[in-house]
Design an enzyme around this catalytic site. Sequence first.
Site, PDB file in Angstrom:
ATOM      1  CG  PHE A 164       3.350  -1.508   5.851  1.00  0.00           C
ATOM      2  CD1 PHE A 164       3.221  -2.462   6.832  1.00  0.00           C
ATOM      3  CD2 PHE A 164       4.610  -0.951   5.612  1.00  0.00           C
ATOM      4  CE1 PHE A 164       4.323  -2.893   7.553  1.00  0.00           C
ATOM      5  CE2 PHE A 164       5.720  -1.372   6.329  1.00  0.00           C
ATOM      6  CZ  PHE A 164       5.570  -2.345   7.299  1.00  0.00           C
ATOM      7  CG  HIS A 209      -1.939  -0.943   1.306  1.00  0.00           C
ATOM      8  ND1 HIS A 209      -2.908  -1.034   0.349  1.00  0.00           N
ATOM      9  CD2 HIS A 209      -2.203  -1.921   2.205  1.00  0.00           C
ATOM     10  CE1 HIS A 209      -3.727  -2.035   0.664  1.00  0.00           C
ATOM     11  NE2 HIS A 209      -3.322  -2.574   1.765  1.00  0.00           N
ATOM     12  CB  THR A 210       4.370   2.015   0.764  1.00  0.00           C
ATOM     13  OG1 THR A 210       4.466   0.835   1.515  1.00  0.00           O
ATOM     14  CG2 THR A 210       5.061   3.132   1.472  1.00  0.00           C
ATOM     15  CD  GLN A 211      -0.866   6.319   0.950  1.00  0.00           C
ATOM     16  OE1 GLN A 211      -0.372   7.377   1.313  1.00  0.00           O
ATOM     17  NE2 GLN A 211      -1.953   5.835   1.482  1.00  0.00           N
TER      18      GLN A 211
END
Lengths: 269, 262
Positions: free
Chosen positions: B142, B39-41
């Site tokens: 995350f 998910h890290t954006q």
Amino acid sequence: MFRNQYDTDVTTWSPAGRLFQVEYAMEAVKQGSAAVGLRSKTHVVLVCVGKANSEFSSHQKKIFKVDDHIGVAIAGLTADGRVLSLHMRSECIHYKFLYDSPLPVGRLVVQLADKAQVCTQRSWTRPYGVGLLVAGLDETGPHLYQNCPSGNYFEYQAFAIGARSQAAKTYLERKFETFPECSRNELIRHGIISVKEALAEGKLNGSNCNVAVVGIGEAFNTLDSKTVQQIIDSLEDRADEPPVDVAPVEGEQGAVQDDTDQAAAPMET
Amino acid sequence: MLAAAQKDEKKDQALKNHVGHPQTGRDCPFTLLNSPISHTQYPYVTGTSVLGIKYKDGVLLASDMGGSYGSTLRYKSVQRLKPIGKHTLLGAGGEISDFQEIVRYLDELILYDNMWDDGNSLGPKEVHNYLNRLMYNRRNKFNPLWNTLVLGGVKNGQKYLGTVNMIGVHYEENHVATGFGNHLARPIFRDEWHEDMTFEEGVKLLEKCMLVLLYRDRSAVNKLQIAKITEEGATISEPYAIKTHWELEAFKNPATGAVGSW
């Protein structure tokens, strides 16, 4: 109340618009031993008579600390009371975790009432058979509430529930107008006297009488039996009227007094 | 028999473009079924510094109205200071869309709080703690809300100023800053902030720091707002610009000395 054809389950109305099962649940509350609550401008006091099963057993625990600022006294089905206390504790700690702040009593009481209401509208759960006197402190001051199995809740200056509570209420009715200005100790004395009225047999003593206080600057705590015994003894030394004088036993927040019942009650629970 | 049935199921799945993810249960493109959940954006539209100081009557917050799209100063009227309920002000640096989402969460929180209608209300401390829980929980999944938040408020005479960031680090202080403000503004606060500043002194201090940021932070724009919160409530000023000075000797006659060799 007599048996009738509309009282089998809680999802049946009577023609008169009553839910008998809910009313029977409230009867269960009346069977429990007395619990009294009263409040002043600064404190709320809960006093109960704890029955003992037999000479060998301990006395019934009727007062539960829910949080530093809230406590509850129960009358009726003790097991139900215990479960509800656990639920209240859980609600309080959850709020504390989310907001780093004590849960306002009024909101807890409403949540509790809503929980009780659910049981009056399902055919597979019975109503809780316990009445609660919730004592707590919030932004707006000290509060005393009563919660019923019906899902109703009321706020009170002073109230009594359980067996022979009417006798206690009669005493409270005579005195309640003086309560807002009472000191912490005067309030405790009024509570114990009113609970004495509700005692059918036997004597009130430090073991069967539970007293708890919460107030501004004082976290919810139960007084230990020795302290309670001393107050009860001091009551017997004089007439039923709580004294207006400043005898040492009843001392205020003064410095030099040998008033042992004035000593800060240990944080029992 | 069973093997055949399972094969059919796989084929059915392959025919559909989107299926339920075996782990999250949520909608997921079939082609990504075997890739790890990530998910890290990256932030897209970002706001820069927010400054906050306590003063005599309450708390003052300052921020500019810029929303950068990478290195482009794309949006110049983004309000990064918002009032929350009666007692609190929230300022944010970082991803603007996440800030909007946070404001939505808080508005809902305040709505339910008001619906109790019982004389109790959530103060700045409670909102700060709630935000901390929110940010930290997202970080643990995350999937952070990419913001650094400044929260100021007054309740029952108590002034409160704190900050939370996207990894859940939070604290209270007399003066806080986000982003570049940490490096450029806080040293000035340390020297010049004092207890019980007047409103005028507070604004002057904030403007001084905003000016430094304007000169030195490339994502700053010269359109700022100052917000104040006191016991009476919150007010956010109309946007305005501060005067900058470019008459340095070194800037005059820039062509002097520009001798070329070819």
